[in-house]
Design a protein around this motif. Structure first.
Motif, PDB file in Angstrom:
ATOM      1  N   VAL A  86       0.864  -1.184   0.000  1.00 42.81           N
ATOM      2  CA  VAL A  86       0.000   0.000   0.000  1.00 42.81           C
ATOM      3  C   VAL A  86       0.896   1.229   0.000  1.00 42.81           C
ATOM      4  CG1 VAL A  86      -1.810   1.268   1.187  1.00 42.81           C
ATOM      5  CG2 VAL A  86      -1.781  -1.230   1.274  1.00 42.81           C
ATOM      6  N   GLU A  87       0.753   2.064  -1.004  1.00 36.14           N
ATOM      7  CA  GLU A  87       1.628   3.230  -1.171  1.00 36.14           C
ATOM      8  C   GLU A  87       0.770   4.485  -1.314  1.00 36.14           C
ATOM      9  OE1 GLU A  87       4.756   4.479  -1.152  1.00 36.14           O
ATOM     10  OE2 GLU A  87       3.853   6.309  -1.911  1.00 36.14           O
ATOM     11  N   ARG A  88       1.141   5.530  -0.560  1.00 38.03           N
ATOM     12  CA  ARG A  88       0.299   6.727  -0.502  1.00 38.03           C
ATOM     13  C   ARG A  88       0.427   7.619  -1.736  1.00 38.03           C
ATOM     14  NH1 ARG A  88      -0.898  10.976   4.386  1.00 38.03           N
ATOM     15  NH2 ARG A  88      -1.675  12.625   3.052  1.00 38.03           N
TER      16      ARG A  88
ATOM     17  N   ALA B  25      12.256   9.462  -1.162  1.00 36.85           N
ATOM     18  CA  ALA B  25      13.724   9.371  -1.276  1.00 36.85           C
ATOM     19  C   ALA B  25      14.170   8.270  -2.240  1.00 36.85           C
ATOM     20  CB  ALA B  25      14.325   9.129   0.107  1.00 36.85           C
ATOM     21  N   SER B  26      13.406   7.189  -2.308  1.00 41.43           N
ATOM     22  CA  SER B  26      13.842   6.067  -3.146  1.00 41.43           C
ATOM     23  C   SER B  26      13.839   6.398  -4.632  1.00 41.43           C
ATOM     24  CB  SER B  26      12.958   4.845  -2.876  1.00 41.43           C
ATOM     25  OG  SER B  26      13.034   4.506  -1.506  1.00 41.43           O
ATOM     26  N   GLY B  27      13.172   7.474  -5.018  1.00 42.75           N
ATOM     27  CA  GLY B  27      13.240   7.889  -6.421  1.00 42.75           C
ATOM     28  C   GLY B  27      14.140   9.091  -6.631  1.00 42.75           C
TER      29      GLY B  27
ATOM     30  N   HIS C  21      17.077   3.648   7.218  1.00 44.37           N
ATOM     31  CA  HIS C  21      18.327   3.258   6.558  1.00 44.37           C
ATOM     32  C   HIS C  21      19.255   4.425   6.249  1.00 44.37           C
ATOM     33  CE1 HIS C  21      15.942  -0.381   6.169  1.00 44.37           C
ATOM     34  NE2 HIS C  21      17.037  -1.029   5.836  1.00 44.37           N
ATOM     35  N   GLY C  22      18.856   5.632   6.592  1.00 44.31           N
ATOM     36  CA  GLY C  22      19.754   6.780   6.446  1.00 44.31           C
ATOM     37  C   GLY C  22      20.288   6.938   5.045  1.00 44.31           C
ATOM     38  N   VAL C  23      21.603   7.135   4.928  1.00 42.07           N
ATOM     39  CA  VAL C  23      22.197   7.400   3.610  1.00 42.07           C
ATOM     40  C   VAL C  23      22.419   6.123   2.806  1.00 42.07           C
ATOM     41  CG1 VAL C  23      23.378   9.511   4.354  1.00 42.07           C
ATOM     42  CG2 VAL C  23      24.544   7.312   4.566  1.00 42.07           C
ATOM     43  N   TRP C  24      22.081   4.967   3.369  1.00 42.63           N
ATOM     44  CA  TRP C  24      22.378   3.705   2.664  1.00 42.63           C
ATOM     45  C   TRP C  24      21.145   2.863   2.369  1.00 42.63           C
ATOM     46  CZ3 TRP C  24      26.568   3.880   0.133  1.00 42.63           C
ATOM     47  CH2 TRP C  24      27.754   4.397   0.649  1.00 42.63           C
TER      48      TRP C  24
ATOM     49  N   MET D  59      19.357   2.657  -0.482  1.00 44.44           N
ATOM     50  CA  MET D  59      19.396   1.990  -1.792  1.00 44.44           C
ATOM     51  C   MET D  59      20.350   0.798  -1.724  1.00 44.44           C
ATOM     52  SD  MET D  59      17.242   3.971  -3.214  1.00 44.44           S
ATOM     53  CE  MET D  59      17.059   2.812  -4.534  1.00 44.44           C
ATOM     54  N   LEU D  60      21.495   1.015  -1.111  1.00 43.09           N
ATOM     55  CA  LEU D  60      22.467  -0.079  -0.956  1.00 43.09           C
ATOM     56  C   LEU D  60      21.845  -1.244  -0.188  1.00 43.09           C
ATOM     57  CD1 LEU D  60      25.300  -1.371  -0.918  1.00 43.09           C
ATOM     58  CD2 LEU D  60      25.805  -0.009   1.123  1.00 43.09           C
ATOM     59  N   ASN D  61      21.244  -0.945   0.951  1.00 43.80           N
ATOM     60  CA  ASN D  61      20.821  -2.021   1.857  1.00 43.80           C
ATOM     61  C   ASN D  61      19.405  -2.531   1.624  1.00 43.80           C
ATOM     62  OD1 ASN D  61      23.268  -2.277   3.210  1.00 43.80           O
ATOM     63  ND2 ASN D  61      22.854  -0.476   4.466  1.00 43.80           N
TER      64      ASN D  61
HETATM   65  C1  LIG Z   1      19.572  13.309  -1.231  1.00 45.63           C
HETATM   66  C2  LIG Z   1      19.669  11.847  -0.900  1.00 45.63           C
HETATM   67  C3  LIG Z   1      20.619  11.044  -1.544  1.00 45.63           C
HETATM   68  C4  LIG Z   1      20.734   9.689  -1.218  1.00 45.63           C
HETATM   69  N1  LIG Z   1      21.660   8.920  -1.875  1.00 45.63           N
HETATM   70  C5  LIG Z   1      21.762   7.598  -1.567  1.00 45.63           C
HETATM   71  C6  LIG Z   1      22.724   6.775  -2.243  1.00 45.63           C
HETATM   72  O1  LIG Z   1      23.451   7.255  -3.109  1.00 45.63           O
HETATM   73  N2  LIG Z   1      22.809   5.467  -1.890  1.00 45.63           N
HETATM   74  C7  LIG Z   1      22.013   4.910  -0.931  1.00 45.63           C
HETATM   75  O2  LIG Z   1      22.165   3.714  -0.632  1.00 45.63           O
HETATM   76  N3  LIG Z   1      21.063   5.657  -0.309  1.00 45.63           N
HETATM   77  C8  LIG Z   1      20.937   6.979  -0.589  1.00 45.63           C
HETATM   78  N4  LIG Z   1      20.016   7.757   0.061  1.00 45.63           N
HETATM   79  C9  LIG Z   1      19.172   7.126   1.084  1.00 45.63           C
HETATM   80  C10 LIG Z   1      17.971   6.400   0.480  1.00 45.63           C
HETATM   81  O3  LIG Z   1      17.388   7.177  -0.541  1.00 45.63           O
HETATM   82  C11 LIG Z   1      16.934   6.120   1.571  1.00 45.63           C
HETATM   83  O4  LIG Z   1      17.545   5.488   2.675  1.00 45.63           O
HETATM   84  C12 LIG Z   1      15.841   5.186   1.034  1.00 45.63           C
HETATM   85  O5  LIG Z   1      15.308   5.675  -0.170  1.00 45.63           O
HETATM   86  C13 LIG Z   1      14.733   5.008   2.054  1.00 45.63           C
HETATM   87  O6  LIG Z   1      13.800   4.134   1.484  1.00 45.63           O
HETATM   88  P1  LIG Z   1      12.445   3.792   2.221  1.00 45.63           P
HETATM   89  O7  LIG Z   1      11.741   2.797   1.387  1.00 45.63           O
HETATM   90  O8  LIG Z   1      12.751   3.440   3.643  1.00 45.63           O
HETATM   91  O9  LIG Z   1      11.662   5.178   2.318  1.00 45.63           O
HETATM   92  P2  LIG Z   1      10.963   6.103   1.208  1.00 45.63           P
HETATM   93  O10 LIG Z   1      11.692   6.107  -0.064  1.00 45.63           O
HETATM   94  O11 LIG Z   1      10.741   7.402   1.902  1.00 45.63           O
HETATM   95  O12 LIG Z   1       9.577   5.389   0.962  1.00 45.63           O
HETATM   96  C14 LIG Z   1       8.550   5.424   1.918  1.00 45.63           C
HETATM   97  C15 LIG Z   1       7.226   5.366   1.171  1.00 45.63           C
HETATM   98  O13 LIG Z   1       6.164   5.326   2.113  1.00 45.63           O
HETATM   99  C16 LIG Z   1       5.081   6.037   1.559  1.00 45.63           C
HETATM  100  N5  LIG Z   1       4.160   6.432   2.630  1.00 45.63           N
HETATM  101  C17 LIG Z   1       4.313   7.416   3.536  1.00 45.63           C
HETATM  102  N6  LIG Z   1       3.252   7.492   4.331  1.00 45.63           N
HETATM  103  C18 LIG Z   1       2.404   6.508   3.929  1.00 45.63           C
HETATM  104  C19 LIG Z   1       1.133   6.059   4.379  1.00 45.63           C
HETATM  105  N7  LIG Z   1       0.520   6.616   5.446  1.00 45.63           N
HETATM  106  N8  LIG Z   1       0.536   5.037   3.712  1.00 45.63           N
HETATM  107  C20 LIG Z   1       1.143   4.441   2.651  1.00 45.63           C
HETATM  108  N9  LIG Z   1       2.353   4.826   2.205  1.00 45.63           N
HETATM  109  C21 LIG Z   1       2.981   5.838   2.839  1.00 45.63           C
HETATM  110  C22 LIG Z   1       5.731   7.232   0.887  1.00 45.63           C
HETATM  111  O14 LIG Z   1       4.885   7.800  -0.096  1.00 45.63           O
HETATM  112  C23 LIG Z   1       6.997   6.612   0.300  1.00 45.63           C
HETATM  113  O15 LIG Z   1       6.832   6.227  -1.041  1.00 45.63           O
HETATM  114  C24 LIG Z   1      19.882   9.106  -0.239  1.00 45.63           C
HETATM  115  C25 LIG Z   1      18.921   9.906   0.405  1.00 45.63           C
HETATM  116  C26 LIG Z   1      18.811  11.265   0.085  1.00 45.63           C
HETATM  117  C27 LIG Z   1      17.782  12.099   0.794  1.00 45.63           C
END
Ligand SMILES: Cc1cc2nc3c(=O)[nH]c(=O)nc-3n(C[C@H](O)[C@H](O)[C@H](O)COP(=O)(O)OP(=O)(O)OC[C@H]3O[C@@H](n4cnc5c(N)ncnc54)[C@H](O)[C@@H]3O)c2cc1C
Length: 372
Positions: free
Chosen positions: A29-31, A38-40, A324-327, A329-331
């Motif tokens: 389920v994605e909002r 961040a993942s895009g 997952h902070g700055v990592w 995509m990696l992790n």
């Molecule tokens: C500028 C920048 C550069 C980066 N570069 C790197 C890199 O080079 N290498 C690397 O490994 N990592 C990098 N990162 C880190 C990485 O992007 C993030 O750690 C990762 O994308 C987090 O993924 P996620 O799925 O946890 O969260 P997100 O990508 O934030 O996804 C969470 C999803 O939950 C959805 N959501 C929110 N609320 C709700 C709700 N109530 N109901 C349903 N859905 C909801 C959101 O719409 C979103 O799509 C970078 C981050 C930033 C900010």
């Protein structure tokens, strides 16, 4: 067995992929849209051993290997391509105040400006790689769907618990009950909302800004740049040239409040202009290229800088994977694989999740929630 994954970022997508491959019924389920946060909008830079001496090391090394395997397997079996490649990585210093001629360094790519010097080679094709993060996340979702998973656009508004509160029985999505045998919170920084529903520690968002240029350098290397401005301030933009003829630059973190709606994340005032100026200071050629996107996103972090990956204490069927902070995509792949193993088999043969146990920190007090 039906499993509900809350959030369609890279962590939710990878978890969906590995779960679906195990033959369980998966709904994501994605909002606001898969990979819309961040993942895009991240760099998509990957490193084998840059988490050494951290509890993340084993997770990162395993995930770096999984990225290679996924690129091979899904490229071959499903014809999915997300611009994965190994590449070298350079440390670059740029200053208008200091004389950098004494820096011996490596040969300078010809698209860097006169004030920039290569300080060191900090990654080789054995240790660093890259991908397009949006295409990777969407490809993992596509591969999950190919294995039977489903994606629904909707907002998770709560987790449903059994009467005695010891078991998750589903979620409320757009006001409607969606029953499930297990629920995974993978909403990136928005996972903080789940503190209202489950005993979870805090997750916070640190904002980062980025620009995608239409620019294809002759020599593809990722750059970690130290820019000293004329005022003596130091900034550290990161540069990743991509396979599709674009180059990504990110930097300028801020503590700006997270909006409740992921679709409304926006850049801080002046941040994109400042990032353009920083880019011009180490590569005038890159800064003059057409801008395809200028954007901001929040990376999810926890108080001890380690992700939360595992079962939620005292609530059966509730799981979390975030922070997952700055990592991220990696992790993503190692996290998704571990979550699938944990939920379906009860153990994680590839990675020890003990350092990431969500129970290691106290529950975040929902009354302290401060979102825009
Ligand atoms: C500028 C920048 C550069 C980066 N570069 C790197 C890199 O080079 N290498 C690397 O490994 N990592 C990098 N990162 C880190 C990485 O992007 C993030 O750690 C990762 O994308 C987090 O993924 P996620 O799925 O946890 O969260 P997100 O990508 O934030 O996804 C969470 C999803 O939950 C959805 N959501 C929110 N609320 C709700 C709700 N109530 N109901 C349903 N859905 C909801 C959101 O719409 C979103 O799509 C970078 C981050 C930033 C900010």
């Amino acid at each position: 067995m039906k499993i509900l994954i809350c959030g369609g970022g890279v962590i939710g997508a990878c978890t969906a992929y590995y779960l679906a491959r195990k033959g369980v019924d998966v709904v994501v389920v994605e909002r606001s849209g898969v990979a819309n946060a961040a993942s895009g909008k991240s760099g998509g830079f990957l490193a084998l051993d840059w988490c050494r001496e951290s509890p993340l090391d084993a997770l990162a090394r395993h995930s770096f290997g999984l990225h290679e395997q996924l690129a091979t397997d899904l490229g071959r079996d499903l014809n999915l391509d997300w611009g994965y490649r190994r590449l070298e990585t350079l440390s670059v210093v740029s200053s208008k105040r200091r004389d950098l001629t004494s820096l011996a360094g490596e040969a300078r790519p010809d698209w860097l400006g006169a004030d920039a010097r290569v300080h060191a080679r900090i990654g080789t094709t054995q240790t660093t790689a890259q991908l397009d993060p949006e295409r990777f996340t969407k490809a993992m979702i596509a591969a999950a769907i190919d294995s039977g998973a489903e994606v629904r656009l909707g907002t998770v508004e709560g987790i449903e618990l059994a009467d005695d509160g010891t078991r998750a029985t589903g979620a409320i999505v757009d006001g409607v009950s969606m029953p499930a045998d297990a629920v995974v919170i993978a909403m990136g920084p928005w996972s903080i909302l789940a503190c209202r529903w489950l005993p979870l520690p805090g997750v916070f968002g640190i904002k980062g800004h980025s620009i995608v240029y239409r620019f294809e350098p002759d020599s593809a290397a990722a750059l970690f740049v130290e820019v000293e401005t004329e005022e003596g301030e130091v900034e550290n933009p990161e540069v990743v040239p991509r396979m599709d003829g674009t180059t990504y630059v990110c930097g300028l973190s801020s503590q700006a409040l997270l909006p409740v709606d992921p679709a409304t994340v926006s850049s801080d005032a002046g941040a994109i202009e400042q990032l353009k100026e920083l880019t011009a200071s180490f590569s005038p050629a890159l800064a003059q290229a057409p801008v395809l996107a200028s954007q901001a996103c929040h990376r999810p972090v926890t108080e001890d800088d380690l992700p939360l990956i595992g079962a939620v204490a005292a609530v059966g069927g509730a799981y979390v994977a975030t922070g997952h902070g700055v990592w991220g995509m990696l992790n993503g792949p190692a996290t998704g694989q571990a979550m699938a193993n944990l939920i379906v088999d009860g153990s994680t043969p590839h990675v020890d999740l003990t350092p990431f146990d969500p129970g290691r920190m106290p529950r975040f007090d929902p009354d302290r929630l401060n979102l825009r």
